[in-house]
Scaffold this motif. Structure first.
Motif, short mmCIF file in Angstrom:
data_model
loop_
_atom_site.label_atom_id
_atom_site.label_comp_id
_atom_site.label_asym_id
_atom_site.label_seq_id
_atom_site.Cartn_x
_atom_site.Cartn_y
_atom_site.Cartn_z
N GLY A 70 12.27 -10.40 -7.41
CA GLY A 70 12.68 -8.68 -7.11
C GLY A 70 12.57 -8.16 -8.44
O GLY A 70 13.04 -8.37 -9.40
N GLY A 71 11.95 -6.98 -8.19
CA GLY A 71 11.64 -6.18 -9.42
C GLY A 71 10.81 -6.48 -10.23
O GLY A 71 10.41 -5.81 -11.28
N ILE A 72 9.54 -7.39 -9.96
CA ILE A 72 8.64 -7.70 -10.65
C ILE A 72 7.43 -6.84 -10.50
O ILE A 72 6.61 -6.89 -11.42
N GLY A 73 7.19 -5.90 -9.48
CA GLY A 73 6.57 -5.05 -9.26
C GLY A 73 5.46 -5.07 -8.11
O GLY A 73 4.09 -4.33 -8.17
N SER A 78 1.40 -3.07 -4.52
CA SER A 78 0.95 -2.60 -2.92
C SER A 78 0.54 -1.19 -2.81
O SER A 78 -0.40 -0.85 -2.50
N ARG A 79 1.40 -0.16 -3.46
CA ARG A 79 1.01 1.09 -3.16
C ARG A 79 -0.33 1.38 -4.08
O ARG A 79 -1.04 2.37 -3.61
N MET A 80 -0.51 1.05 -5.24
CA MET A 80 -1.54 1.13 -6.07
C MET A 80 -2.78 0.67 -5.34
O MET A 80 -4.07 1.23 -5.30
N LEU A 81 -2.71 -0.57 -4.68
CA LEU A 81 -4.00 -0.89 -3.99
C LEU A 81 -4.27 -0.10 -2.86
O LEU A 81 -5.42 0.07 -2.51
N GLU A 82 -3.21 0.45 -2.12
CA GLU A 82 -3.19 1.49 -1.16
C GLU A 82 -4.14 2.63 -1.84
O GLU A 82 -5.24 3.04 -1.07
N ALA A 83 -3.96 3.16 -2.91
CA ALA A 83 -4.30 4.32 -3.44
C ALA A 83 -5.63 4.11 -3.80
O ALA A 83 -6.65 4.84 -3.73
N ALA A 84 -5.98 3.00 -4.39
CA ALA A 84 -7.15 2.58 -4.91
C ALA A 84 -8.27 2.46 -3.89
O ALA A 84 -9.51 2.51 -4.10
N LEU A 85 -7.76 1.93 -2.78
CA LEU A 85 -8.79 1.82 -1.70
C LEU A 85 -8.84 3.08 -0.84
O LEU A 85 -9.97 3.03 -0.22
N THR A 86 -8.16 3.81 -0.99
CA THR A 86 -8.12 5.12 -0.25
C THR A 86 -9.28 5.97 -1.05
O THR A 86 -9.74 6.76 -0.42
N ASP A 87 -8.93 6.14 -2.37
CA ASP A 87 -9.49 7.34 -3.02
C ASP A 87 -9.88 6.68 -4.35
O ASP A 87 -8.99 6.24 -5.27
N ALA A 88 -10.87 6.62 -4.73
CA ALA A 88 -11.55 6.23 -5.94
C ALA A 88 -11.19 6.73 -7.06
O ALA A 88 -10.88 6.15 -8.23
N GLY A 89 -10.76 7.90 -6.96
CA GLY A 89 -10.25 8.61 -7.86
C GLY A 89 -9.01 8.15 -8.59
O GLY A 89 -8.45 8.53 -9.68
N ARG A 90 -8.25 7.62 -7.72
CA ARG A 90 -6.78 7.15 -8.02
C ARG A 90 -7.01 5.66 -8.48
O ARG A 90 -5.94 4.98 -8.57
N ARG A 91 -7.95 5.15 -8.31
CA ARG A 91 -8.20 3.65 -8.78
C ARG A 91 -8.20 3.77 -10.52
O ARG A 91 -9.08 4.43 -11.26
N PRO A 92 -7.28 2.68 -11.18
CA PRO A 92 -7.20 2.79 -12.48
C PRO A 92 -8.76 2.29 -13.19
O PRO A 92 -9.49 1.45 -12.65
N SER A 93 -8.80 2.96 -14.15
CA SER A 93 -10.27 2.70 -14.67
C SER A 93 -10.44 1.32 -15.16
O SER A 93 -11.61 0.71 -15.03
N GLN A 94 -9.30 0.57 -15.41
CA GLN A 94 -9.46 -0.83 -15.99
C GLN A 94 -10.07 -1.81 -14.82
O GLN A 94 -10.22 -2.89 -15.07
N LEU A 265 -1.86 -3.59 4.43
CA LEU A 265 -1.03 -4.14 3.55
C LEU A 265 0.54 -4.08 3.90
O LEU A 265 1.29 -2.92 4.16
N LEU A 266 1.04 -5.44 3.97
CA LEU A 266 2.39 -5.31 4.56
C LEU A 266 3.23 -5.69 3.27
O LEU A 266 3.13 -6.81 2.51
N ASP A 267 4.13 -4.89 3.05
CA ASP A 267 5.01 -5.00 1.93
C ASP A 267 6.45 -5.42 2.07
O ASP A 267 6.93 -5.10 3.23
N THR A 268 7.30 -5.93 1.44
CA THR A 268 8.66 -6.45 1.47
C THR A 268 8.70 -7.42 2.81
O THR A 268 9.62 -7.34 3.59
N VAL A 269 7.85 -8.20 2.86
CA VAL A 269 7.73 -9.15 3.96
C VAL A 269 8.98 -10.06 3.99
O VAL A 269 9.38 -10.58 5.23
N GLU A 270 9.95 -10.04 2.99
CA GLU A 270 10.98 -11.12 2.92
C GLU A 270 12.00 -10.42 3.96
O GLU A 270 13.12 -11.12 4.34
N ASP A 271 11.78 -8.99 4.18
CA ASP A 271 12.89 -8.49 5.04
C ASP A 271 12.68 -8.57 6.71
O ASP A 271 13.50 -8.20 7.52
N ILE A 272 11.91 -9.33 7.00
CA ILE A 272 11.61 -9.58 8.60
C ILE A 272 12.19 -10.80 9.11
O ILE A 272 12.20 -10.78 10.31
N GLY A 273 13.10 -11.33 8.13
CA GLY A 273 14.21 -12.43 8.71
C GLY A 273 14.33 -13.29 7.89
O GLY A 273 14.29 -13.17 6.60
#
Length: 889
Positions: A70-73, A78-94, A265-273
């Motif tokens: 928990g807290g490792i990022g 997950s959010r950055m992967l969504e952003a990078a796949l949605t808009d190339a302009g939001r993908r980190p240059s690295q 992208l399914l996030d926080t999967v530990e909360d499903i049970g």
């Protein structure tokens, strides 16, 4: 690093409008590379001619799992992967450019956190709503979904639900329109009259009949072989979980120009049970299986267990044959691409990433608000955990509201929130085990169970699967806690409901200590690695929790019996504050181990502190006395050494025989060889009688006799499995033979070096270096003088006086072989000056014997067979070496 947005919580923590609080995202390029590679492979797989989206038996490799503490990022990733796949302009240059067309990928992110309130219906609706972007109805799925909705939500139009939910704001109202269009198309194909909105049941019945009769009018849907069965089934939640099969079929038949690949992208999967209630997990897993042409990126605290055959019956699709990529927990992302694993452990930030994160998190006029000194402290304490960095930023802002600027010392701090986050999804028994193993550097399941005082291993076994438990498969105890989590559990004020009292911690420490005592070996030998591991953990527990020594006393004796001197934890602190017997034992063993790396005078000081504390039991007190006497001897302080050895010899402790050996050494050092030899013959194995005799014979020039004695000592040590003594005896054998036979000495030195490998015997190692000089004595190409200069510096740093005298003696041999009388005379003068105290005074006699020089100041040495035979033997060694060097090789 790239910035993803404003941190409102931090922004509302200060009145300073010049402070910019940003949510900083630290580059996770390795994770992106894994995603890009896996997604590329997935696109190739579903584009291959043999791919069938309706195949219900083929293995699935379209899931990628990122798990970590928990807290490792993970959520940020997950959010950055969504952003990078949605808009190339939001993908980190690295992250680099992906190898697929951007318009072919359709990212859909779903947060499964309890706080988000996501249920299974919403998961299915979210995926379908996201697919409205392809701007065409999906009639097979839409008809089934509409039927389900009307049966389970009577009186609540889907349009109204979407309008009130977040789905409406995310995807608009295109879904109801597309569903209406799908119903209209089906009604028209079936030539049904009436209002479409109220005729779902009629349409369904007519369509099922048409499909069963294989009418030509519904040939467009006839290719979906299981559509009629799904429409006839009771439209409940279980049936809804099978509808994704219809989505897979619809996606597969899209025209080439409109074909898309959902990336869910399914996030926080530990909360499903949890591990016993898998109802929601079963529905989600079924959805994933039935939608193989989508790509799934799942993030959570724990790895997915879907490849575990033991879950058969709890989930529909289980085992390694079904999920080959999930069959083993992958390693870090760096190895995932080559291993083919699909479960990736999200690792800690590097120190550089931590500093970069903190520098960008809070800024003023573009400059870091957190100073470099403060950032260094936070980074060091964080162990790379992003949650700790966030909590430290909040603390920085809190402190900034005071009248002074935050200082580095303000961040020598632990956060209760770390404990709360770590314990939040553990069972009571798992939390109990977690606190227990936080007392240990490493553990296995039985040790964790015993330390927790539980009768069953299940909680400990489940705990080892958590991401904050790291595994070293080559360790004696393979598991250990994440460093920061362990530190927080042990040192932070715990505010949880089931927090432990001081007595709870004490009892857990005693249980762990007792369990370690049951495992530690009672004899030296092949189990020495286990001995050292038990000692390291046991010493720390006894010291930190003021426990009685118990099994540590026999373990300490086993440790010293082998003379290997591995470093022991806890770390060497050179502390003089000794309050308990455990404190004193830690200092005693630490001093003995560290003496291989410290000047012997420092060893004397430390052991004197232990002795003066009088905290140790009688036998361990004598251990300290004995080794202090040895250190005194190494320093050339024979009176102090003799006094200590005599006290131990008179005390009849375990080291009495060794102390008598020490007295024999002191007699030899003083030149009283008859007394030393008589004593040696009474010592037996425990007193190392053969090695003592070798030490007596080589000063007499009787090298063959000395070498034989050392060989007997080595073999006896091997018989008793005493590794350190074996190496020590072999090194001295090589030293003796180095004067008589350089070729044989070469082989003996090689064996000595082999036996010393992995041992920490500094004085013995120095002997091998001196032996190598004796082997090369007389040679003009051996660099003897230069090597001797370097070796002298090493000896001086070690504070082992007698080895420097041996070095001077070897140099005298070297000069005598070369017939350099001036150098020999200088060596004799140096030896005489350095032995004026009486110890080793006969070394100057030996140097004179070598060069056939008269004794100007003969020592008081009592030679076994007289001075003249000794002189002849040493002179013969010199002439033999000259002959050897003159013989063509």
């Amino acid at each position: 690093m790239d910035v993803t947005g404003r941190d409102l919580r931090a922004l509302f923590s200060t009145n300073d409008h010049s402070v910019r609080a940003d949510e900083a995202f630290t580059n996770r390029s390795l994770q992106w590379e894994v995603v890009a590679a896996a997604l590329t492979a997935h696109l190739e797989h579903i584009s291959a001619p043999g791919f069938d989206a309706g195949d219900l038996e083929a293995a699935r490799d379209h899931v990628l799992v990122f798990h970590g503490v928990g807290g490792i990022g993970k959520t940020t990733l997950s959010r950055m992967l969504e952003a990078a796949l949605t808009d190339a302009g939001r993908r980190p240059s690295q992250w680099g450019e992906p190898g697929w067309p951007a318009d072919r990928i359709l990212p859909v992110r779903i947060d499964l956190a309890r706080s988000a309130g996501t249920d299974f219906e919403q998961i299915v609706l979210t995926i379908r709503a996201a697919l409205t972007r392809i701007r065409r109805p999906l009639p097979a799925f839409d008809l089934a979904l509409r039927r389900y909705w009307e049966a389970n939500h009577p009186g609540e139009p889907l349009e109204e639900y979407l309008r009130r939910s977040t789905l409406g704001s995310r995807f608009g109202q295109a879904l109801p329109q597309q569903m209406q269009s799908a119903l209209a198309d089906v009604a028209q194909a079936l030539m049904l009259p009436g209002t479409i909105g109220s005729a779902v049941g009629q349409i369904t019945g007519a369509l099922v009949g048409a499909l069963r009769e294989r009418r030509q009018t519904v040939r467009a849907l006839a290719g979906c072989a299981r559509l009629a069965d799904l429409l006839e089934a009771e439209p409940d939640l279980d049936a809804l979980s099978f509808y994704p099969h219809l989505l897979a079929w619809e996606l597969a038949r899209l025209p080439q120009g409109r074909r898309v690949v959902p990336v869910v992208l399914l996030d926080t999967v530990e909360d499903i049970g949890d591990r016993t209630r898998r109802d929601l997990e079963r529905l989600i897993q079924r959805t994933v299986w039935l939608l193989p042409n989508a790509f799934w990126v799942i993030t959570g605290r724990s790895r997915l267990q879907w490849a575990d055959p033991a879950l058969q019956g709890q989930l529909d699709y289980t085992g390694p044959a079904a999920w080959p990529g999930l069959a083993h927990t992958a390693a870090p992302a760096a190895r995932a691409q080559t291993s083919g694993a699909r479960q990736i452990l999200v690792g800690d930030f590097s120190p550089e990433d931590c500093d970069d994160y903190l520098a960008r998190r809070l800024t003023r006029h573009g400059q870091p608000l957190i100073s470099e000194a403060v950032r260094q402290v936070i980074t060091a304490r964080s162990h790379g955990l992003p949650l700790y960095l966030d909590l430290s930023v909040a603390r920085f802002l809190e402190l900034s509201r005071s009248s002074r600027a935050p200082r580095p010392g303000d961040f020598d701090h632990d956060f209760p929130a770390l404990i709360a986050r770590t314990l939040s999804d553990l069972t009571p028994d798992e939390r109990h085990v977690l606190r227990s193993v936080s007392l240990l550097d490493a553990f296995d399941v039985p040790l964790a169970t015993r330390a927790a005082g539980l009768a069953h291993e299940g909680p400990a076994l489940r705990l080892t699967e958590r991401p904050f438990v790291r595994e070293d498969p080559f360790g004696l105890w393979p598991f250990h806690l994440h460093g920061l989590i362990r530190s927080a559990l042990r040192t932070t004020d715990d505010t949880t409901d089931d927090r432990w009292s001081e007595r709870d911690w004490q009892q857990a420490a005693q249980r762990a200590f007792t369990t370690l005592g049951e495992q530690h070996p009672t004899t030296a030998g092949p189990d020495r690695r286990l001995l050292i591991a038990c000692l390291r953990q046991g010493l720390r527990l006894a010291r930190d929790h003021r426990l009685d020594l118990g099994w540590l006393t026999p373990a300490a004796w086993t440790y010293v019996s082998d003379s290997i001197w591995e470093p022991l934890a806890p770390p060497d602190t050179d502390s003089t504050a000794l309050d308990t017997a455990a404190d004193a034992l830690v200092e005693l063993l630490s001093a003995l181990a560290r003496r291989q790396h410290q000047h012997r005078s420092h060893t004397v000081t430390r052991l004197t502190t232990v002795i003066d504390s009088r905290l140790l039991p009688h036998d361990l007190q004598h251990m300290a006395l004995y080794y202090r006497a040895k250190a005194h001897r190494d320093l050339g302080d024979s009176p102090a050494s003799r006094q200590g050895m005599q006290a131990v010899a008179d005390g009849q402790s375990r080291l009495a025989a060794a102390a008598r050996r020490g007295l024999a050494h002191l007699a030899r050092i003083a030149g009283d060889f008859p007394t030393a030899l008589a004593t040696a013959r009474t010592l037996g194995w425990e007193g190392r009688h053969h090695r003592i005799q070798g030490d007596i014979w080589w000063p007499h020039g009787a090298m063959d006799r000395a070498a034989a004695a050392y060989a007997a000592a080595r073999d006896e040590a091997e018989h008793h499995a005493v590794t350190g003594e074996r190496a020590n005896s072999q090194a001295h054998r090589a030293f003796a033979l180095a004067f008589t036979d350089p070729t044989a000495a070469e082989n003996e030195l090689a064996l000595a070096e082999q036996l010393l490998a992995g041992l920490d015997l500094r004085a013995t190692t120095l002997i091998t270096h001196i032996a190598a000089l004796a082997r090369d004595a007389g040679r003009t190409d051996g660099g003897v003088d230069d090597r001797a200069q370097v070796l002298r510096a090493e000896i001086s740093a070690a504070g082992v006086t007698y080895t420097e005298l041996a070095l001077d003696l070897v140099l005298a041999f070297h000069h005598a072989v070369r017939d350099d009388q001036d150098q020999v005379a200088e060596a004799i003068a140096g030896l005489r000056e350095n032995t004026r105290g009486g110890d080793y005074a006969y070394y100057s006699d030996i140097a004179a014997f070598m060069a056939r020089l008269p004794l100007e100041e003969a020592s008081s040495a009592l030679w076994i067979d007289g001075a003249e035979p000794t002189r002849q033997r040493w002179r013969s060694l010199v002439t033999a070496r000259r002959d050897h060097l003159c013989t063509p090789r």
